[in-house]
Motif scaffolding. Structure first.
Motif, PDB file in Angstrom:
ATOM      1  N   VAL A  22       0.855  -1.196   0.000  1.00 31.82           N
ATOM      2  CA  VAL A  22       0.000   0.000   0.000  1.00 31.82           C
ATOM      3  C   VAL A  22       0.888   1.242   0.000  1.00 31.82           C
ATOM      4  N   LYS A  24      -0.010   4.434  -0.813  1.00 30.33           N
ATOM      5  CA  LYS A  24      -0.669   5.739  -0.637  1.00 30.33           C
ATOM      6  C   LYS A  24       0.172   6.654   0.242  1.00 30.33           C
ATOM      7  N   ILE A  66      -7.910   0.926  -3.462  1.00 32.49           N
ATOM      8  CA  ILE A  66      -8.410   0.412  -2.176  1.00 32.49           C
ATOM      9  C   ILE A  66      -9.178   1.447  -1.369  1.00 32.49           C
ATOM     10  N   MET A 150     -13.294  -7.771  -0.008  1.00 28.52           N
ATOM     11  CA  MET A 150     -12.254  -7.082   0.765  1.00 28.52           C
ATOM     12  C   MET A 150     -12.858  -6.580   2.070  1.00 28.52           C
ATOM     13  N   MET A 152     -11.937  -5.153   6.422  1.00 28.03           N
ATOM     14  CA  MET A 152     -11.015  -4.745   7.486  1.00 28.03           C
ATOM     15  C   MET A 152     -11.543  -5.238   8.817  1.00 28.03           C
ATOM     16  N   MET A 194      -3.711  -6.043   7.304  1.00 31.69           N
ATOM     17  CA  MET A 194      -2.898  -4.852   7.086  1.00 31.69           C
ATOM     18  C   MET A 194      -1.650  -4.962   7.969  1.00 31.69           C
ATOM     19  N   SER A 195      -0.873  -3.884   8.075  1.00 30.33           N
ATOM     20  CA  SER A 195       0.410  -3.972   8.793  1.00 30.33           C
ATOM     21  C   SER A 195       0.276  -4.568  10.195  1.00 30.33           C
ATOM     22  N   ARG A 210      -2.877  -6.385   2.434  1.00 33.81           N
ATOM     23  CA  ARG A 210      -2.612  -5.018   1.982  1.00 33.81           C
ATOM     24  C   ARG A 210      -1.753  -4.330   3.034  1.00 33.81           C
ATOM     25  N   ILE A 211      -0.456  -4.219   2.765  1.00 32.32           N
ATOM     26  CA  ILE A 211       0.458  -3.750   3.796  1.00 32.32           C
ATOM     27  C   ILE A 211       1.155  -2.460   3.378  1.00 32.32           C
ATOM     28  N   GLY A 212       0.984  -1.428   4.203  1.00 29.16           N
ATOM     29  CA  GLY A 212       1.576  -0.132   3.922  1.00 29.16           C
ATOM     30  C   GLY A 212       2.730   0.196   4.846  1.00 29.16           C
ATOM     31  N   SER A 213       2.426   0.628   6.055  1.00 27.13           N
ATOM     32  CA  SER A 213       3.465   1.160   6.951  1.00 27.13           C
ATOM     33  C   SER A 213       4.542   0.139   7.317  1.00 27.13           C
ATOM     34  N   ARG A 219       3.255   6.797   7.496  1.00 27.66           N
ATOM     35  CA  ARG A 219       2.921   7.835   6.531  1.00 27.66           C
ATOM     36  C   ARG A 219       2.798   9.174   7.237  1.00 27.66           C
TER      37      ARG A 219
HETATM   38  C1  LIG Z   1      -4.031   2.333   4.304  1.00 29.17           C
HETATM   39  C2  LIG Z   1      -4.720   1.060   4.032  1.00 29.17           C
HETATM   40  C3  LIG Z   1      -4.062  -0.162   4.219  1.00 29.17           C
HETATM   41  C4  LIG Z   1      -2.648  -0.294   4.751  1.00 29.17           C
HETATM   42  O1  LIG Z   1      -2.563   0.109   6.075  1.00 29.17           O
HETATM   43  P1  LIG Z   1      -1.214  -0.148   6.942  1.00 29.17           P
HETATM   44  O2  LIG Z   1      -1.703  -0.195   8.323  1.00 29.17           O
HETATM   45  O3  LIG Z   1      -0.311   0.990   6.654  1.00 29.17           O
HETATM   46  O4  LIG Z   1      -0.636  -1.440   6.486  1.00 29.17           O
HETATM   47  C5  LIG Z   1      -4.760  -1.313   3.900  1.00 29.17           C
HETATM   48  N1  LIG Z   1      -6.020  -1.275   3.427  1.00 29.17           N
HETATM   49  C6  LIG Z   1      -6.679  -0.112   3.246  1.00 29.17           C
HETATM   50  C7  LIG Z   1      -8.076  -0.158   2.735  1.00 29.17           C
HETATM   51  C8  LIG Z   1      -6.059   1.085   3.558  1.00 29.17           C
HETATM   52  O5  LIG Z   1      -6.723   2.235   3.372  1.00 29.17           O
END
Ligand SMILES: *Cc1c(COP(=O)(O)O)cnc(C)c1O
Length: 224
Positions: A22, A24, A66, A150, A152, A194-195, A210-213, A219
């Motif tokens: 991720v 963004k 996403i 999908m 959360m 996620m993370s 879906r992994i961002g941080s 961020r």
């Molecule tokens: C930002 C986001 C993520 C990733 O989040 P992290 O905690 O940074 O891994 C995953 N899914 C969605 C829908 C998001 O908006």
């Protein structure tokens, strides 16, 4: 660091579980760094930001949208992303289908589900999802290809709560498949994790995290 983070996560992911990085709020340079390390699936949540990035980054990136998609921005996304993960209303599904038909393509999408106690207001409840599926959307919306769902987990430290949420998401996916698999040959993606919770998601049957941080670092939300 990005390369190391990616490598560490990849070694812990079982074969067959997709890693969506991720990206963004992260710069072109940082995405390019992940790309150089072999990453090809990236997730973006804002249309404007996505459009700037897709122009300059390599064409073989599989972009995942996403974020909440406003109906007036559908045209900028359909046909340009591999997967729209955040279809949260039937109206959006219909408009995506219409735009895809206009382009002569089929757009891969996931239906966003929201389970109890989750804070976001976006997504179908499991009951709403079953209602939608029972109307045979694959007939009504020929421009879309339904790939899965999908969701959360609740934003909490309570692992039992998170586990229950992920199980509810997976169960809804399994229920849909058990009743409609003959009409949904490509319905094979459960995007969750996620993370902070992807390891729990793995134990609950995710197929795509879906992994961002945990890849890019935290961020700078203050800028947005
Ligand atoms: C930002 C986001 C993520 C990733 O989040 P992290 O905690 O940074 O891994 C995953 N899914 C969605 C829908 C998001 O908006």
């Amino acid at each position: 660091m990005i390369k190391e983070n990616l490598h560490k996560i990849k070694t812990e992911l079982p074969a067959g579980v997709e890693l969506v990085a991720v990206s963004k709020f992260n710069s072109i340079e940082r995405i390019a760094e992940a790309y150089a390390a072999g990453q090809r699936h990236f997730g973006e949540s804002r249309v404007q930001e996505f459009m700037t990035k897709i122009e300059v980054l390599p064409a073989d990136i599989n972009w995942h949208f996403i974020g909440h998609l406003q109906t007036n921005k559908i045209r900028q996304v359909v046909g340009k992303v591999a997967l729209i993960e955040s279809v949260d209303t039937e109206k959006l599904l219909a408009l995506i289908s219409k735009e895809a038909e206009k382009q002569g393509i089929r757009q891969d999408v996931l239906l966003q589900i929201h389970v109890a106690f989750e804070e976001t207001k976006f997504g179908f409840t499991p009951a709403e999802l079953h209602t939608l599926i029972n109307t045979s959307p694959w007939v009504k919306y020929p421009g879309i290809r339904l790939r899965g769902i999908m969701g959360m987990a609740s934003n909490t430290d309570n692992e039992q709560r998170i586990t229950a949420d992920f199980k509810a998401i997976r169960q809804t996916f399994d229920d849909i498949l058990s009743h409609h698999s003959q009409y949904l040959p490509d319905f094979n993606i459960v995007s969750m994790g996620m993370s902070g919770d992807w390891k729990i998601a793995l134990s609950c049957g995710t197929t795509s995290v879906r992994i961002g941080s945990a890849i890019f670092g935290s961020r700078m939300y203050a800028n947005h």
